[in-house]
Motif scaffolding. Structure first.
Motif, PDB file in Angstrom:
ATOM      1  N   LYS A  87      96.224  41.125  -5.865  1.00  0.00           N
ATOM      2  CA  LYS A  87      95.356  40.579  -4.934  1.00  0.00           C
ATOM      3  C   LYS A  87      96.653  40.251  -3.522  1.00  0.00           C
ATOM      4  N   ALA A  88      98.112  39.725  -3.871  1.00  0.00           N
ATOM      5  CA  ALA A  88      98.530  39.007  -3.277  1.00  0.00           C
ATOM      6  C   ALA A  88      99.918  40.850  -2.901  1.00  0.00           C
ATOM      7  N   TYR A  89     100.613  40.901  -1.672  1.00  0.00           N
ATOM      8  CA  TYR A  89     101.052  42.336  -1.822  1.00  0.00           C
ATOM      9  C   TYR A  89     102.661  41.828  -1.832  1.00  0.00           C
ATOM     10  N   PRO A  90     103.034  41.921  -3.089  1.00  0.00           N
ATOM     11  CA  PRO A  90     104.359  41.330  -3.094  1.00  0.00           C
ATOM     12  C   PRO A  90     105.852  41.173  -1.921  1.00  0.00           C
ATOM     13  N   ALA A  91     106.152  40.473  -1.762  1.00  0.00           N
ATOM     14  CA  ALA A  91     107.477  40.903  -0.917  1.00  0.00           C
ATOM     15  C   ALA A  91     108.603  40.462  -0.821  1.00  0.00           C
ATOM     16  N   ILE A  92     109.778  40.317  -0.241  1.00  0.00           N
ATOM     17  CA  ILE A  92     110.986  39.697  -0.581  1.00  0.00           C
ATOM     18  C   ILE A  92     111.005  38.504   0.210  1.00  0.00           C
ATOM     19  N   TYR A  93     111.374  37.243  -0.112  1.00  0.00           N
ATOM     20  CA  TYR A  93     111.575  36.013   1.138  1.00  0.00           C
ATOM     21  C   TYR A  93     112.729  35.402   0.326  1.00  0.00           C
ATOM     22  N   PHE A  94     113.074  34.000   1.356  1.00  0.00           N
ATOM     23  CA  PHE A  94     114.473  33.774   1.149  1.00  0.00           C
ATOM     24  C   PHE A  94     113.601  32.074   1.445  1.00  0.00           C
ATOM     25  N   ASP A  95     114.207  31.076  -0.083  1.00  0.00           N
ATOM     26  CA  ASP A  95     113.929  29.844   0.019  1.00  0.00           C
ATOM     27  C   ASP A  95     114.854  29.177   0.504  1.00  0.00           C
TER      28      ASP A  95
ATOM     29  N   GLN B  67     118.563  27.782  -1.316  1.00  0.00           N
ATOM     30  CA  GLN B  67     118.941  28.824  -1.138  1.00  0.00           C
ATOM     31  C   GLN B  67     119.594  30.123  -2.014  1.00  0.00           C
ATOM     32  N   THR B  68     118.307  30.632  -1.820  1.00  0.00           N
ATOM     33  CA  THR B  68     118.193  31.566  -2.666  1.00  0.00           C
ATOM     34  C   THR B  68     117.397  32.814  -2.699  1.00  0.00           C
ATOM     35  N   ILE B  69     117.630  33.739  -2.703  1.00  0.00           N
ATOM     36  CA  ILE B  69     116.645  34.861  -2.264  1.00  0.00           C
ATOM     37  C   ILE B  69     116.082  35.617  -3.077  1.00  0.00           C
ATOM     38  N   HIS B  70     114.759  36.235  -3.228  1.00  0.00           N
ATOM     39  CA  HIS B  70     113.699  37.107  -3.941  1.00  0.00           C
ATOM     40  C   HIS B  70     113.246  37.800  -3.893  1.00  0.00           C
ATOM     41  N   THR B  71     113.605  38.792  -4.837  1.00  0.00           N
ATOM     42  CA  THR B  71     113.104  40.075  -4.594  1.00  0.00           C
ATOM     43  C   THR B  71     112.210  40.622  -5.646  1.00  0.00           C
ATOM     44  N   PRO B  72     111.204  41.449  -5.065  1.00  0.00           N
ATOM     45  CA  PRO B  72     110.372  41.614  -6.839  1.00  0.00           C
ATOM     46  C   PRO B  72     111.044  42.788  -7.226  1.00  0.00           C
ATOM     47  N   LEU B  73     111.175  43.011  -8.425  1.00  0.00           N
ATOM     48  CA  LEU B  73     111.628  44.367  -9.583  1.00  0.00           C
ATOM     49  C   LEU B  73     110.667  45.128  -9.979  1.00  0.00           C
TER      50      LEU B  73
ATOM     51  N   THR C 237     106.966  45.025 -10.324  1.00  0.00           N
ATOM     52  CA  THR C 237     106.291  44.794 -11.653  1.00  0.00           C
ATOM     53  C   THR C 237     106.342  42.770 -10.494  1.00  0.00           C
ATOM     54  N   HIS C 238     105.902  42.053 -11.445  1.00  0.00           N
ATOM     55  CA  HIS C 238     105.362  40.804 -11.146  1.00  0.00           C
ATOM     56  C   HIS C 238     106.596  40.050 -11.019  1.00  0.00           C
ATOM     57  N   LYS C 239     108.043  41.223 -12.294  1.00  0.00           N
ATOM     58  CA  LYS C 239     109.525  39.823 -11.804  1.00  0.00           C
ATOM     59  C   LYS C 239     109.785  39.451 -10.555  1.00  0.00           C
ATOM     60  N   LEU C 240     110.965  38.692 -10.697  1.00  0.00           N
ATOM     61  CA  LEU C 240     111.639  38.395  -9.603  1.00  0.00           C
ATOM     62  C   LEU C 240     113.272  38.996  -9.575  1.00  0.00           C
ATOM     63  N   ILE C 241     113.965  39.377  -9.253  1.00  0.00           N
ATOM     64  CA  ILE C 241     115.092  39.034  -8.549  1.00  0.00           C
ATOM     65  C   ILE C 241     115.957  37.736  -7.930  1.00  0.00           C
ATOM     66  N   THR C 242     116.599  37.536  -8.797  1.00  0.00           N
ATOM     67  CA  THR C 242     116.691  36.501  -7.486  1.00  0.00           C
ATOM     68  C   THR C 242     119.019  36.221  -6.969  1.00  0.00           C
ATOM     69  N   TYR C 243     118.709  36.149  -6.399  1.00  0.00           N
ATOM     70  CA  TYR C 243     120.182  35.871  -5.698  1.00  0.00           C
ATOM     71  C   TYR C 243     120.567  34.915  -5.139  1.00  0.00           C
ATOM     72  N   LYS C 244     121.224  33.906  -5.216  1.00  0.00           N
ATOM     73  CA  LYS C 244     121.331  32.289  -4.925  1.00  0.00           C
ATOM     74  C   LYS C 244     123.487  32.141  -4.148  1.00  0.00           C
ATOM     75  N   PHE C 245     123.008  31.231  -3.262  1.00  0.00           N
ATOM     76  CA  PHE C 245     123.902  31.408  -2.556  1.00  0.00           C
ATOM     77  C   PHE C 245     124.989  30.322  -3.474  1.00  0.00           C
ATOM     78  N   THR C 246     126.233  31.412  -3.716  1.00  0.00           N
ATOM     79  CA  THR C 246     127.235  30.594  -4.039  1.00  0.00           C
ATOM     80  C   THR C 246     128.539  29.909  -3.874  1.00  0.00           C
ATOM     81  N   GLY C 247     128.397  29.849  -1.956  1.00  0.00           N
ATOM     82  CA  GLY C 247     129.543  29.274  -1.428  1.00  0.00           C
ATOM     83  C   GLY C 247     129.698  30.448  -0.179  1.00  0.00           C
TER      84      GLY C 247
END
Length: 260
Positions: free
Chosen positions: A217-225, A229-235, A243-253
């Motif tokens: 129903k919804a098109y998956p997309a990469i986004y920044f929170d 301070q995290t980037i989320h990308t579909p797996l 897939t409906h799972k996400l890969i998360t990249y968090k800013f560590t400094g």
């Protein structure tokens, strides 16, 4: 001979924009709209005799004028260009109003989309525009457009996280995120800010099978929170299925690093 004719046309365009624009936002938009409509018209008729030649010429003219106006008139970086968006020009502006992207499908591609991009940014009281079409046709080139730009600031420095889409064929598509920053009045397109097991990069990219999202129903997309301070990308799995799972990249400094 075609090159000489194109140079003459572009010189005439330069004269016309100087006379026509007169610092009027309405006149600038009207002039660009007129050319973009021609691009879309010839794109819809490109199988007809000589339509491809006209399509190529109108794309060159539109690219030239868009770059000229967005360099010459600083206020264009905040101009909504509503009529151009209706003609399928994709515009994404950063929250601080410093960085903006313009993307359009030239319709010159045989398979998938063939995209031109103009990148605009502020440098003091002026604006600078870059026409990013110089890599088309080169090995490894990815034709992409930018639908959204996130603004991220750390240690007094601002970065622009521009998400992008690409379509290779009816069966294959891609998405990603490219990071830009401005240093000493120049746009830097490769600041190393994303750390992965294979190295440090300035972008993320993934490709997927379009059929895997056909019934979503919804098109998956990469986004920044921004809040976390995290980037989320579909797996995407090993079979290139989304897939409906996400890969998360968090800013560590210093870097955005994958969360285990």
């Amino acid at each position: 001979m075609k090159t000489i004719k194109l140079i003459v046309v572009l010189c005439c365009c330069l004269v016309s924009v100087r006379v026509f624009a007169q610092d009027s936002p309405q006149a600038i938009e009207g002039d660009l709209l007129r050319i973009l409509k021609r691009v879309n018209y010839y794109g819809a008729h490109k199988k007809e005799w000589k339509a491809m030649d006209s399509l190529l010429k109108q794309n060159k003219i539109f690219a030239f004028k868009l770059k000229y106006y967005t360099s010459k008139y600083p206020a264009t970086i905040n101009q909504p260009f509503t009529s151009l968006i209706k003609e399928r020009l994709v515009i994404a502006t950063s929250a601080d109003g410093i960085f903006r992207t313009y993307s359009w499908n030239t319709q010159l591609g045989v398979k998938g989309f063939d995209i031109y991009n103009v990148l605009q940014y502020k440098n003091g009281g002026q604006t600078v525009s870059l026409l990013k079409m110089d890599t088309i046709g080169k090995k490894g080139y990815v034709s992409l457009w930018y639908p959204k730009t996130y603004t991220f600031t750390t240690a007094g420095k601002t970065y622009y996280l521009a998400t992008y889409n690409s379509v290779y064929s009816a069966a294959k598509a891609g998405q990603g995120l490219k990071i830009f920053t401005i240093e000493k009045g120049k746009l830097i397109s490769n600041p190393p800010l994303i750390k992965t097991p294979t190295g440090v990069y300035s972008q993320l990219h993934y490709e997927f099978d379009v059929s895997s999202i056909a019934d979503w129903k919804a098109y998956p997309a990469i986004y920044f929170d921004k809040a976390t301070q995290t980037i989320h990308t579909p797996l995407v799995d090993y079979n290139h299925k989304m897939t409906h799972k996400l890969i998360t990249y968090k800013f560590t400094g210093r870097f955005f690093e994958k969360v285990k």
